[in-house]
Motif scaffolding. Structure first.
Motif, PDB file in Angstrom:
ATOM      1  N   GLY A  86      67.744  31.768  71.579  1.00 51.18           N
ATOM      2  CA  GLY A  86      67.839  33.218  71.585  1.00 51.18           C
ATOM      3  C   GLY A  86      69.067  33.678  72.367  1.00 51.18           C
ATOM      4  N   ARG A  87      69.337  33.021  73.483  1.00 49.75           N
ATOM      5  CA  ARG A  87      70.499  33.372  74.297  1.00 49.75           C
ATOM      6  C   ARG A  87      71.791  33.188  73.505  1.00 49.75           C
ATOM      7  N   VAL A  89      72.240  33.247  70.257  1.00 47.92           N
ATOM      8  CA  VAL A  89      72.329  34.251  69.197  1.00 47.92           C
ATOM      9  C   VAL A  89      72.763  35.589  69.768  1.00 47.92           C
ATOM     10  N   GLU A  90      72.161  35.947  70.894  1.00 52.32           N
ATOM     11  CA  GLU A  90      72.479  37.214  71.538  1.00 52.32           C
ATOM     12  C   GLU A  90      73.970  37.273  71.922  1.00 52.32           C
TER      13      GLU A  90
ATOM     14  N   GLY B  86      68.731  37.058  64.234  1.00 54.20           N
ATOM     15  CA  GLY B  86      69.338  37.300  65.534  1.00 54.20           C
ATOM     16  C   GLY B  86      68.860  38.620  66.123  1.00 54.20           C
ATOM     17  N   VAL B  89      65.350  38.231  67.606  1.00 52.73           N
ATOM     18  CA  VAL B  89      65.362  37.472  68.851  1.00 52.73           C
ATOM     19  C   VAL B  89      65.866  38.350  69.993  1.00 52.73           C
ATOM     20  N   GLU B  90      66.927  39.087  69.718  1.00 55.97           N
ATOM     21  CA  GLU B  90      67.506  39.962  70.725  1.00 55.97           C
ATOM     22  C   GLU B  90      66.485  41.003  71.195  1.00 55.97           C
ATOM     23  N   ARG B  93      63.491  39.532  73.277  1.00 54.00           N
ATOM     24  CA  ARG B  93      63.915  39.188  74.628  1.00 54.00           C
ATOM     25  C   ARG B  93      64.039  40.443  75.497  1.00 54.00           C
TER      26      ARG B  93
END
Lengths: 239, 239, 239, 239, 239, 239
Positions: A86-87, A89-90, B86, B89-90, B93
């Motif tokens: 996830g990190r 992708v962000e 993406g 996920v962003e 989070r």
């Protein structure tokens, strides 16, 4: 307050921008913010994503990765796990958005530039170093496109750079390295354009919420840091 | 300037918070920001992620999804594609980080609360509606844990809410719906605590960079909006 | 014998069919069989799967999902696991086949209708509720296509509904809820058309095999239940 | 009516059951229903799935696959695509459920038997051939476990076999081969135990719904076919 | 030195090549090297991979798999794990390269032959048996293409076969079975053409490195073994 | 014959081995064979794979990757595709096997060393450069383990290096760069130990099979090249 790094609150780490670091990419920059080292390679392709086809406009996108042992303890390789975190992708979405703000996509024609940002060694601030280096690689790619007559005018609107700011021991500090970042209460990433326009502001309270006053302080530090970084980018590009 | 929605610049959409919307979850809230409807279900588990085991501290995490036809045209189902986007996920989070700022994780003991935020109908601002609704579901789950004697004191530090602000036609506007968001130049999501502490600031220039003045304007609108939302959360919870 | 639910053996749970439940889909139905609540959204697209292209015929397909906390204990989100379970795949294939039996696919032209069945709250019988609700959403989508002149005649051949029957404590019972289903020896799902034609019969002995006599009993109960359900569908559609 | 195969409506294809087909598996059976050939290998393991651990009960499960060129045109290899198709998942769940009905799982102790059913050559009815052959491989595996003193009594409750029936040209026919299956209106798979108990009934209207009378006819044919198959299984096992 | 198998150092296992083993494939060969049994099915398609389109040249590729219980203890099914192992990938690439060396790809036209090599029973040397059998299946497929006038001349340049050699107890031995392979120090796979040309040499020191003298010895044994295998291939093909 | 690179047939490219290239890994080496640049990072962990647990023996494994723009045209990022290519898997297995031959795994104790080989810039021979550099990184990691008293004696048995040889224009040439490799008929990778022991021989005929005489020629060139490389490794390590 004494920063673990011994730097003054508003002091950047030593920054180095090395162009033409590898030989295949149309733009290839190794950017170093202290011990953080990111290789930014720009690739030009004469094709745009499906949603843009036939519209006469171009696209800029980014991918981000960390070498498994760029960090203190080895991280699993994302290609082996079959999944980007996830990190990751962000961060790559952030880099892409930031760079698109630097360019007039219509002047790019139906071409795409992909910037691969691969972290060789990490010590905090990899995403801000990546954006700062990627913008230089992007300019080199744009120059290549002009030399090769792929485009006829310069699509660059603005240099773009990024820096992190945080609240360490109650005080705002610029460009945190890993030990500082680990014990900071707040982490803010700032992306700005050469003309002072704000492109991204991402502030996150890791522990305690931050106050508006702290926010303003961080913003101030960040702006000054970005000015300095844009100076270094231009110097590297002999602009 | 006239907003497409006809609302005043500082006007929220009608907000509804319905508790106990489904019957299995320890906290179940349907939150509506106008036509945006998100179901927020909080689940309590007596287990924490591996990195926290044995440390006496709890964890709060979130997952986010959109029903395929929550939007104007059908989006592919992420479970069928085998991959979360993406964007998903962003967002999840962001929701997780925001809620962790609301709670004293040590008082939670070695328990985890997962908040599932599923968008039933989308009309802009799904992530801010999700955070606002999820915080209410979280409080219901914390109350459940106290009733069931899983924990003995209340870990809630602060109510947390979120709202979007943007620059539409040069002017700052609050709580953008989908048509407004699509034509706004800047989109900022603000997460704040009841006591005015800032938890997340995420501003993104979609087209043109924004100025510091615009940024300050947006911040002002956002703070007022969040105050109003926290009032509605408390009313729903009879706090 | 006393059913846990207190219902008579041949008694359905209270059934509610709410049309236009969300606003984007061409057909949007919330179907409730007691505490089981499934949202069925029908989406129309002017494209058919590859194997049908150029043949002048249409297609109907379905996808199924359960919100993670639609059940008593939270189930992992399939999008996060990156994989639909075998049960999910089996159910969505059943829903698709059942609905295709309701429609003359040639009259549909080269168009596809996808029905998303998402379980908001589960209490047994989610697949039969889904089929029953999806058929109503399908009719709304067909009406939309006629209104929009996408098709010129009505492709609906037959209303289709589904119900579960089982052997509980030696006796056949209709429309099992979760506690009944968990302790039943046999579970049968029946899909039938308005004219009494059988579309799917899926009987499974969970523990002991069932006898032909029991099978006949179940079939009888099921047929009566489906008649009743088709009546409710038509009422909802004012047919 | 004339079946494409020239068989009488109630006539099975020639069936062959070859035990000990490969040498490593605890039970290894090649089953042939005419040109359909399925290799069924039973593997014994002293471990049960997580949900059964510590409960003193065993488990039987199945996996199914088709060699890419078992069919008329080559199918993509599922291992290469990284995904089992919906059809595969459905079939292997059916085989597993059917075999569990043959055995007293408590007498199996905390052991698991996995039956791999791999289609070497396909000509219709692979799932019913697989169940019929797998039950023989299962018996061989149970005998092995008794010889090796892994279990002390025989967990077999009932032989189990399966056959397909369909409506071809308006009439019920038994054990359809591929050309028959392709043009049949209805396809029903029947799994029954030696004592006449019904384990699975899966009837599907491919085109037109079927009537209750047709259903009864199919059931009659299927029962007779299964009796015959169970006779052949027992002969192969010298029971 | 005494081989576990009792064979002389230069002695192959009994080899059997059965053509037309299944009925759908254009070439279908069961190859047996002692207890190692591999089914090799060749499929002809009138399409080449993207990188070859429009160049008038054909392609040959291979896929490899082991049935889960082809081995002494059951291996997880790759289709169920969703991933081919590194070993599988390595072997199928080797088979494909080896077969491409047998054929003049230009004479193949824009057609592709895929050879599926599926291990029914394993006892060492599955990759070399697969190559040896696959080449026979390939010839059958080429004959089919000529009969069907898909191609007008024979693209076969050379028969190709493969064998393993190893150092067992200090001495070179041919065609190792599983027990021999498990305790050998070095394992070498050799692929050669009918005219003595070398196509692949893959020698791997499992424990101790091997000397050049040992390497030469292995090469000698391997060449003789391949001569013998090519004789058996030709006999099977009545060449 | 004139090599495209202008080198003599037996001439290596300029080789550079830079130790301590990054600061986190226990061994970190940048190896350059001309324009081919590979970063080899060795990571020490006090855990072995499951199949080795409790046996008192250690393990060495490798992972390999290419930065997307290490090559002339950008390759898709494997982490983004969610899958390592067959070529990647093959290479990392080769590197791991080669390095295990350098070390007495028993003396390593229950520890694992993972060597990440990431190609920064590619110009042919990345796998042989990787092995050659990885062995130096491995020695640095072993020295670290001795300094830190993780192990008490030196597990290194032999330095290991690798080089490619090929047939270019009918003649054997050493250490092919990318243009040479692309037009060579045969490509052979050789891995050998300091004492002349052979560890891996992988020869592949890309077009025409090669003769034994050519093979012997290549072997001779390769041995000399590896001697030279081992000299350079030792110099770098001040052995």
């Amino acid at each position: 307050m004494q920063r673990p790094s011994g730097r003054a609150p508003a002091q950047l780490r030593p920054v180095r921008i090395t162009r033409n670091y590898t030989r295949h990419a149309e733009g290839s920059v190794l950017v170093e913010f202290g011990d953080t080292k990111v290789l930014c390679n720009a690739s030009v392709a004469s094709e745009v994503p499906r949603f843009l086809r036939g519209q006469g406009s171009g696209w800029i996108t980014a991918e981000y990765g960390m070498l498994p042992r760029s960090t203190g303890s080895r991280m699993p390789r994302e290609a082996a796990k079959g999944k980007q975190s996830g990190r990751t992708v962000e961060i790559q979405r952030l880099i892409g958005r930031s760079l698109r703000a630097a360019v007039d996509l219509e002047l790019l024609g139906e071409n795409q530039i992909t910037i691969d940002c691969d972290v060789i060694q990490a010590d905090g601030g990899t995403r801000t170093a990546a954006i700062t280096g990627a913008c230089v690689a992007l300019v080199d790619a744009l120059r290549y496109m002009q030399r090769e007559k792929i485009i006829t005018s310069d699509p660059l609107k603005n240099m773009v750079a990024a820096v992190s700011v945080g609240i360490y021991d109650g005080e705002a500090v610029l460009d945190l390295d890993y030990p500082e970042d680990s014990s900071a209460d707040t982490d803010m990433n700032l992306v700005m354009a050469e003309d002072g326009g704000m492109i991204e502001v991402q502030g996150t309270a890791e522990g305690e919420p931050f106050t508006e006053a702290q926010f303003a302080q961080m913003l101030g530090l960040g702006k000054a840091g970005i000015d300095e970084l844009i100076g270094l980018q231009k110097e590297a590009l002999s602009l």
